[in-house]
Design a protein around this motif. Sequence first.
Motif, PDB file in Angstrom:
ATOM      1  N   PRO A   1       0.151 -12.998   3.874  1.00 46.14           N
ATOM      2  CA  PRO A   1       0.678 -11.763   4.474  1.00 46.14           C
ATOM      3  C   PRO A   1      -0.386 -10.970   5.227  1.00 46.14           C
ATOM      4  O   PRO A   1      -0.059 -10.195   6.127  1.00 46.14           O
ATOM      5  N   GLU A   2      -1.659 -11.168   4.876  1.00 47.50           N
ATOM      6  CA  GLU A   2      -2.738 -10.470   5.583  1.00 47.50           C
ATOM      7  C   GLU A   2      -3.035 -11.157   6.918  1.00 47.50           C
ATOM      8  O   GLU A   2      -3.656 -10.564   7.800  1.00 47.50           O
ATOM      9  N   ILE A   3      -2.628 -12.417   7.053  1.00 45.43           N
ATOM     10  CA  ILE A   3      -2.849 -13.131   8.317  1.00 45.43           C
ATOM     11  C   ILE A   3      -1.847 -12.644   9.357  1.00 45.43           C
ATOM     12  O   ILE A   3      -2.210 -12.342  10.483  1.00 45.43           O
TER      13      ILE A   3
ATOM     14  N   THR B   1      -3.167 -10.727  22.462  1.00 47.11           N
ATOM     15  CA  THR B   1      -2.368 -10.676  21.244  1.00 47.11           C
ATOM     16  C   THR B   1      -1.492 -11.927  21.128  1.00 47.11           C
ATOM     17  O   THR B   1      -1.341 -12.490  20.042  1.00 47.11           O
ATOM     18  N   ALA B   2      -0.944 -12.366  22.251  1.00 47.34           N
ATOM     19  CA  ALA B   2      -0.102 -13.565  22.236  1.00 47.34           C
ATOM     20  C   ALA B   2      -0.911 -14.771  21.747  1.00 47.34           C
ATOM     21  O   ALA B   2      -0.431 -15.582  20.943  1.00 47.34           O
ATOM     22  N   HIS B   3      -2.154 -14.851  22.188  1.00 49.90           N
ATOM     23  CA  HIS B   3      -3.023 -15.937  21.752  1.00 49.90           C
ATOM     24  C   HIS B   3      -3.273 -15.834  20.234  1.00 49.90           C
ATOM     25  O   HIS B   3      -3.251 -16.828  19.515  1.00 49.90           O
ATOM     26  N   ARG B   4      -3.466 -14.615  19.753  1.00 48.72           N
ATOM     27  CA  ARG B   4      -3.699 -14.416  18.319  1.00 48.72           C
ATOM     28  C   ARG B   4      -2.472 -14.804  17.500  1.00 48.72           C
ATOM     29  O   ARG B   4      -2.579 -15.381  16.414  1.00 48.72           O
ATOM     30  N   ILE B   5      -1.304 -14.519  18.037  1.00 48.23           N
ATOM     31  CA  ILE B   5      -0.071 -14.884  17.325  1.00 48.23           C
ATOM     32  C   ILE B   5       0.008 -16.408  17.162  1.00 48.23           C
ATOM     33  O   ILE B   5       0.345 -16.915  16.088  1.00 48.23           O
TER      34      ILE B   5
ATOM     35  N   HIS C   1      -0.714 -21.156  13.520  1.00 49.77           N
ATOM     36  CA  HIS C   1      -1.503 -22.335  13.175  1.00 49.77           C
ATOM     37  C   HIS C   1      -2.111 -22.187  11.771  1.00 49.77           C
ATOM     38  O   HIS C   1      -2.018 -23.097  10.946  1.00 49.77           O
ATOM     39  N   ARG C   2      -2.703 -21.044  11.497  1.00 50.67           N
ATOM     40  CA  ARG C   2      -3.324 -20.841  10.171  1.00 50.67           C
ATOM     41  C   ARG C   2      -2.312 -20.957   9.041  1.00 50.67           C
ATOM     42  O   ARG C   2      -2.601 -21.494   7.975  1.00 50.67           O
ATOM     43  N   LEU C   3      -1.105 -20.447   9.287  1.00 51.61           N
ATOM     44  CA  LEU C   3      -0.100 -20.452   8.215  1.00 51.61           C
ATOM     45  C   LEU C   3       0.556 -21.814   8.017  1.00 51.61           C
ATOM     46  O   LEU C   3       0.986 -22.135   6.913  1.00 51.61           O
ATOM     47  N   THR C   4       0.640 -22.607   9.103  1.00 48.29           N
ATOM     48  CA  THR C   4       1.467 -23.818   9.022  1.00 48.29           C
ATOM     49  C   THR C   4       0.724 -25.136   9.168  1.00 48.29           C
ATOM     50  O   THR C   4       1.238 -26.176   8.773  1.00 48.29           O
ATOM     51  N   SER C   5      -0.470 -25.118   9.739  1.00 52.97           N
ATOM     52  CA  SER C   5      -1.114 -26.388  10.065  1.00 52.97           C
ATOM     53  C   SER C   5      -1.739 -27.040   8.824  1.00 52.97           C
ATOM     54  O   SER C   5      -2.290 -26.355   7.957  1.00 52.97           O
TER      55      SER C   5
ATOM     56  N   ALA D   1      -5.138 -26.000   7.927  1.00 48.44           N
ATOM     57  CA  ALA D   1      -5.349 -24.630   7.421  1.00 48.44           C
ATOM     58  C   ALA D   1      -4.568 -24.489   6.108  1.00 48.44           C
ATOM     59  O   ALA D   1      -4.806 -25.237   5.179  1.00 48.44           O
ATOM     60  N   MET D   2      -3.598 -23.535   6.047  1.00 51.21           N
ATOM     61  CA  MET D   2      -2.874 -23.331   4.783  1.00 51.21           C
ATOM     62  C   MET D   2      -1.630 -24.210   4.650  1.00 51.21           C
ATOM     63  O   MET D   2      -1.001 -24.233   3.596  1.00 51.21           O
ATOM     64  N   GLY D   3      -1.255 -24.912   5.727  1.00 49.57           N
ATOM     65  CA  GLY D   3       0.062 -25.549   5.814  1.00 49.57           C
ATOM     66  C   GLY D   3       0.395 -26.527   4.717  1.00 49.57           C
ATOM     67  O   GLY D   3       1.540 -26.620   4.293  1.00 49.57           O
ATOM     68  N   GLU D   4      -0.608 -27.287   4.237  1.00 50.58           N
ATOM     69  CA  GLU D   4      -0.302 -28.309   3.228  1.00 50.58           C
ATOM     70  C   GLU D   4      -0.873 -28.037   1.848  1.00 50.58           C
ATOM     71  O   GLU D   4      -0.316 -28.460   0.841  1.00 50.58           O
TER      72      GLU D   4
END
Length: 352
Positions: A48-50, A313-317, A322-326, A329-332
């Motif tokens: 949630p902080e990401i 901002t669009a790039h950050r989104i 990617h961080r949440l799903t890849s 990163a955290m994805g698996e």
Amino acid sequence: MTDLVQAIGEAGPITVERYMELALLDPDHGYYSRKQPFGAAGDFVTAPEISQMFGELLGLWCYAAWQAAGSPRPATLVELGPGSGTLMADALRALESVAGGPQPFDIVLVEASARLARRQRETLSGRAVSWCSTVEELPSRGPAFIIANEFLDALPVRQFVRTASGWRERLVMVEDDTIAFVLGRDTGGLAASLPDAPTGRVGEISPARDRLVRGLAAKLMAEGGAMLVIDFTAPGMPVRDTLQAVRHHRHADRLTAPGEADLAAAVDFASLGRVAAAEGLEVFGPVSQGAFLNELGITVRAERLKRSAMPETAHRIDQDVHRLTSPDAMGEDFCVMALLPAGCGPPAGFER
Ligand code: SAH
């Protein structure tokens, strides 16, 4: 010698479970009682902080589960271990938007740390929210829709070491002002659920997590609702030493400076699922966090946010998705499991 080291020295050898409890929640010296864990300036960053998308999608998941249950009123939305309160703030915003008016839930946060409860009160100021410090104090106000993100990993584990003569409990003691692991005499039968393993391997169980899930399962069976567990896991569990300390975004020594670093252990979803199923709940997943968020439509949500965003901002989104799903990163490493009374059918994100 810090006060916690002294206390552990005086208590004599203690279990890893007791060590985690003291290091995390001791009212004077525990990590969550005194530190500011989250964000760039803290020790670790949670989903949630990401990105706001995480809490929004979980809020919408609860709304869909509530609708699937026949839109009961009253109904309670519960978050376990809400940290800074960011997830619930994002969830509430999404709920208000989808409900087209006041959202339907009574909101209850379960938080053991008085310090973090204050922080949550600031984040959620102006909202009708109530707190309790244990799940046993949760009110019975209709079905409960329960979110636990990176909460179970903070509940303590017990560890056992496989010796030539079987499993023996790993204990923590102080020797020459330094904390060290030692072996206990026997396991008291607690290691019976562990599979056999080669000498030297470590096995982990968490009676605290099992107890929590058992208690909430009874509540869900009696009152209805759903529970969503999101947490990090590891291959090979329960024969695996997953206890980790994190400080300033890096792995730290687990036995140095308790109370200064976050301590956590990976969640054994198979074990949780067995406990929940034994109480009569239907178990969905675990699925990877990446697959779950994709199923809930994180890319659609990201595109919508990007439409009104500056290029930076669009790039950050995109980076946040990617961080949440890849998988890199955290994805698996993070998985999601849903627990519902039997017959409710698969909730959102678990259809396939
Ligand atoms: N869910 C948040 C924070 C995770 S950190 C996020 O995703 O950002 C773990 C949280 O659980 C903290 O708020 C901590 O104080 C709380 N906590 C840890 N052990 C607890 C326990 N036994 N009972 C209630 N809350 C606890």
